[in-house]
Design a protein around this motif. Structure first.
Motif, PDB file in Angstrom:
ATOM      1  N   SER A 268      17.837  41.279  84.996  1.00 59.28           N
ATOM      2  CA  SER A 268      17.358  41.381  86.378  1.00 59.28           C
ATOM      3  C   SER A 268      15.829  41.308  86.386  1.00 59.28           C
ATOM      4  N   ALA A 269      15.149  42.414  86.640  1.00 52.84           N
ATOM      5  CA  ALA A 269      13.682  42.400  86.724  1.00 52.84           C
ATOM      6  C   ALA A 269      13.060  42.125  85.356  1.00 52.84           C
ATOM      7  N   GLY A 283       3.918  52.314  81.467  1.00 50.77           N
ATOM      8  CA  GLY A 283       4.468  53.215  82.478  1.00 50.77           C
ATOM      9  C   GLY A 283       4.621  52.575  83.838  1.00 50.77           C
ATOM     10  N   PRO A 284       3.553  52.098  84.464  1.00 50.51           N
ATOM     11  CA  PRO A 284       3.661  51.500  85.801  1.00 50.51           C
ATOM     12  C   PRO A 284       4.466  50.200  85.806  1.00 50.51           C
ATOM     13  N   VAL A 285       4.445  49.467  84.685  1.00 49.62           N
ATOM     14  CA  VAL A 285       5.204  48.211  84.615  1.00 49.62           C
ATOM     15  C   VAL A 285       6.702  48.486  84.638  1.00 49.62           C
ATOM     16  N   VAL A 286       7.123  49.457  83.820  1.00 49.98           N
ATOM     17  CA  VAL A 286       8.549  49.810  83.797  1.00 49.98           C
ATOM     18  C   VAL A 286       8.978  50.363  85.145  1.00 49.98           C
ATOM     19  N   GLU A 287       8.136  51.187  85.746  1.00 46.03           N
ATOM     20  CA  GLU A 287       8.449  51.747  87.055  1.00 46.03           C
ATOM     21  C   GLU A 287       8.635  50.641  88.093  1.00 46.03           C
ATOM     22  N   GLU A 288       7.789  49.649  88.071  1.00 45.01           N
ATOM     23  CA  GLU A 288       7.882  48.532  89.016  1.00 45.01           C
ATOM     24  C   GLU A 288       9.162  47.727  88.788  1.00 45.01           C
ATOM     25  N   LEU A 290      12.000  48.749  87.372  1.00 43.14           N
ATOM     26  CA  LEU A 290      13.177  49.520  87.750  1.00 43.14           C
ATOM     27  C   LEU A 290      13.337  49.598  89.260  1.00 43.14           C
ATOM     28  N   ALA A 291      12.222  49.572  89.983  1.00 42.81           N
ATOM     29  CA  ALA A 291      12.288  49.584  91.442  1.00 42.81           C
ATOM     30  C   ALA A 291      12.898  48.293  91.976  1.00 42.81           C
ATOM     31  N   PRO A 296      22.150  51.446  88.850  1.00 47.79           N
ATOM     32  CA  PRO A 296      23.412  51.516  88.116  1.00 47.79           C
ATOM     33  C   PRO A 296      24.454  52.325  88.873  1.00 47.79           C
ATOM     34  N   VAL A 297      25.717  52.005  88.644  1.00 48.55           N
ATOM     35  CA  VAL A 297      26.808  52.791  89.214  1.00 48.55           C
ATOM     36  C   VAL A 297      26.769  54.177  88.585  1.00 48.55           C
TER      37      VAL A 297
END
Length: 305
Positions: A268-269, A283-288, A290-291, A296-297
């Motif tokens: 996906s992202a 940190g901010p890259v992973v946060e972006e 995941l947004a 996930p179910v």
């Protein structure tokens, strides 16, 4: 809206092995295949249960034999396939259904509890799949390419997780991945491989606690029994038929009258800087990312975070 019925019996003259067919969902599969014109090899570890299902099929005018044994035993799996071919002259369908649970939280689970569940589910699927596929490959190489089908049994637990069932989750997740792998490897030999993740009333689910048992109980007012194991079998019978030739490597959830296609791991992202990352900038890259990614179910039984 119900699908269009193209023929009365999709599996007339075909031969199906159903493992764990002495009771529950496996029994429903065996009865459904027999009603659809297939000759059925009823496998179960319990001899009385296997023979009882065979008697039920024969009494209804069908043809079936019992094959008592452990699906995770290498020689036993080979014998199961060989006996089906010797008895009926062919093999067209393998339904891997056998299994049991040994539920416990991971920190309390013993090595034996882990090994037993992974063995019967994951190894049990591989053993029968291997021996059946070897037969179909030989047939294909001899110029007799079969219209063969394998239907594996994963679980919502294996797809999404389930608290207190780590051994079962790992085994069922492995089965889902094995289905994709087998579909890719065996397609050239005329074999189609798919999996179902069923939800129905069985010995395993009825033994999973009072709340689960209450949810699974049959209705007393004559309404549609959503948890009847027989609800699962129509899709399995269709997947076992020549009509399903265009479908392989797929997983379907089945409960009551609902069928859902379940997609596996997909990308996906993404964020690519073309060079090596440093830990401090992630940190901010992973946060972006995941947004932007699908949520996930939730794991079955998990507390809300």
């Amino acid at each position: 809206m119900k699908g269009k019925v193209l023929t009365d019996k999709l599996n007339e003259g075909r031969v199906a092995i159903v493992t764990g067919a002495g009771r529950g969902i496996g029994r429903a599969h065996a009865l459904a295949f027999a009603a659809d014109g297939a000759r059925v090899v009823v496998n179960d570890f319990d001899a009385d249960s296997a023979h009882a299902v065979v008697a039920e099929i024969v009494a209804a005018g069908g043809e079936a034999v019992a094959a008592v044994g452990d699906v995770a035993d290498w020689a036993g799996g080979a014998a199961l396939v060989d006996d089906a071919i010797a008895r009926f002259g062919r093999l067209d369908i393998l339904v891997n259904n056998a299994g049991f649970v040994r539920d416990r939280m991971l920190v309390a689970m013993s090595e034996d509890e882990w090994d037993a569940v992974v063995r019967v589910h994951l190894k049990g699927h591989f053993v029968t799949l291997h021996h059946a596929a070897a037969h179909w490959r030989a047939e294909s190489k001899a110029g007799r390419t079969p219209s063969a089908r394998i239907i594996n049994t994963t679980s919502g637990a294996g797809l999404f997780g389930s608290v207190g069932q780590g051994n079962y989750v790992a085994a069922k997740a492995g089965i889902a991945a094995l289905t994709i792998q087998a579909a890719a490897e065996l397609g050239g030999y005329g074999v189609r491989v798919n999996a179902i993740a069923p939800s129905a009333r069985t010995q395993m689910t009825m033994g999973a606690g009072e709340a689960m048992a209450a949810q699974m109980a049959a209705p007393t007012d004559g309404s549609f029994d959503v948890m009847d194991p027989a609800n699962i079998s129509p899709l399995v019978v269709w997947l076992g038929s020549p009509e399903s030739s265009a479908v392989t490597g797929r997983v379907f959830e089945v409960e009551g009258g609902r069928i859902t296609v379940v997609d596996g791991w997909q990308r996906s992202a993404e964020h690519d800087i073309g060079s090596r990352w440093t830990p401090g900038e992630l940190g901010p890259v992973v946060e972006e990312m995941l947004a932007k990614a699908p949520h996930p179910v939730p794991v079955y039984g998990a507390r809300a975070q």
